[in-house]
Design an enzyme around this catalytic site. Structure first.
Site, PDB file in Angstrom:
ATOM      1  N   LYS A  81      -2.131  -7.677  -2.660  1.00 59.40           N
ATOM      2  CA  LYS A  81      -0.769  -7.489  -2.160  1.00 59.40           C
ATOM      3  C   LYS A  81      -0.023  -8.818  -2.223  1.00 59.40           C
ATOM      4  O   LYS A  81      -0.482  -9.825  -1.655  1.00 59.40           O
ATOM      5  CB  LYS A  81      -0.849  -6.974  -0.725  1.00 59.40           C
ATOM      6  CG  LYS A  81       0.398  -6.284  -0.225  1.00 59.40           C
ATOM      7  CD  LYS A  81       0.102  -5.650   1.125  1.00 59.40           C
ATOM      8  CE  LYS A  81       1.280  -4.959   1.721  1.00 59.40           C
ATOM      9  NZ  LYS A  81       1.057  -4.598   3.122  1.00 59.40           N
TER      10      LYS A  81
HETATM   11  C1  E4P Z   1       3.484  -2.385   4.240  1.00 62.16           C
HETATM   12  O1  E4P Z   1       2.499  -2.384   3.538  1.00 62.16           O
HETATM   13  C2  E4P Z   1       3.556  -3.001   5.573  1.00 62.16           C
HETATM   14  O2  E4P Z   1       2.249  -3.227   6.036  1.00 62.16           O
HETATM   15  C3  E4P Z   1       4.190  -2.133   6.612  1.00 62.16           C
HETATM   16  O3  E4P Z   1       4.459  -0.832   6.146  1.00 62.16           O
HETATM   17  C4  E4P Z   1       5.213  -2.762   7.458  1.00 62.16           C
HETATM   18  O4  E4P Z   1       5.653  -1.841   8.420  1.00 62.16           O
HETATM   19  P1  E4P Z   1       6.426  -2.257   9.749  1.00 62.16           P
HETATM   20  O5  E4P Z   1       7.848  -2.438   9.401  1.00 62.16           O
HETATM   21  O6  E4P Z   1       6.212  -1.085  10.662  1.00 62.16           O
HETATM   22  O7  E4P Z   1       5.793  -3.530  10.253  1.00 62.16           O
END
Ligand code: E4P
Length: 217
Positions: A87
């Site tokens: 990622k």
């Molecule tokens: C994406 O991979 C992130 O981990 C995540 O969806 C972020 O979500 P949030 O806005 O609820 O922190």
């Protein structure tokens, strides 16, 4: 549509996996910290635990912000387990690293995407997944679902292989709307998956069936 769970909580991951509808897991440094998982050794060990619970892709985020650091970290993450997807943040070094990994056949998830232009760059760099954060856009009074629809249109125009991974999903309606738009994947908390089960007419209907069965026996 693939269902990913967005957590580092092992019991939530086990519960979603047990339901039989889980296709993968996304994590990020904040989610790891929330579970009290800190330090490189513990974080890597935790990724392995997650990979042993699920069968699908597990996104593991780099914390470097320079190209060389991202490559070093990403290669170590990819070597950890075949299910790991590297990622990378949507910054110039992340796009460059995405292209590097894509040329080497290592799967990537480009994260922190908030515009169509960013999604276009991720696809051009060969990203396996692109993660537009719909909940965080909604938080600032911008239509997160509209971004998913616009990326869908652009990717379809050019038949890009990059899968749209709707991230920052907060509730069941996000999941349903993403499915209507044609998002390839959604990632959200356990409640966004189990919440789909619920309908009062299912509960009252089942209660009546069971009651009537008892009458006949
Ligand atoms: C994406 O991979 C992130 O981990 C995540 O969806 C972020 O979500 P949030 O806005 O609820 O922190």
């Amino acid at each position: 549509m693939k269902f990913f769970i967005d957590t580092a909580n092992l019991s939530d991951i086990e519960e979603a996996q047990a339901l039989g509808v889980l296709d993968g897991v996304t994590t990020n440094p904040s989610l790891m910290a929330k579970e009290g998982i800190t330090g490189e050794t513990n974080i890597l060990a935790h990724y392995k635990k997650i990979c042993n619970i699920v069968e699908g892709d597990v996104s593991a985020e780099v914390i470097s912000t320079d190209f060389e650091g991202m490559v070093k970290e990403g290669e170590a993450l990819a070597a950890l387990h075949p299910q790991i997807v590297v990622k990378l943040p949507m910054i110039a070094a992340g796009v460059k690293a995405c292209k590097y990994f894509s040329d080497k056949g290592i799967r990537t998830n480009v994260t922190l995407v908030f515009s169509v232009g960013q999604a276009l760059l991720a696809a051009k760099a060969g990203a396996t997944y692109v993660s537009p954060f719909i909940g965080r856009l909604d938080d600032i009074s911008t239509d997160g679902l509209n971004l998913i629809a616009e990326i869908r249109q652009v990717y379809d125009n050019y038949a890009f292989d990059t899968q749209i991974l709707a991230a920052s999903v907060r509730h069941t309606m996000h999941v349903i709307d993403c499915a209507k738009i044609g998002s390839d994947v959604m990632t959200g908390p356990l409640s966004s998956i189990t919440g789909l089960l619920k309908h009062p007419l299912t509960d009252s209907g089942l209660a009546k069936f069971l009651e009537d069965y008892k009458k006949g026996n």
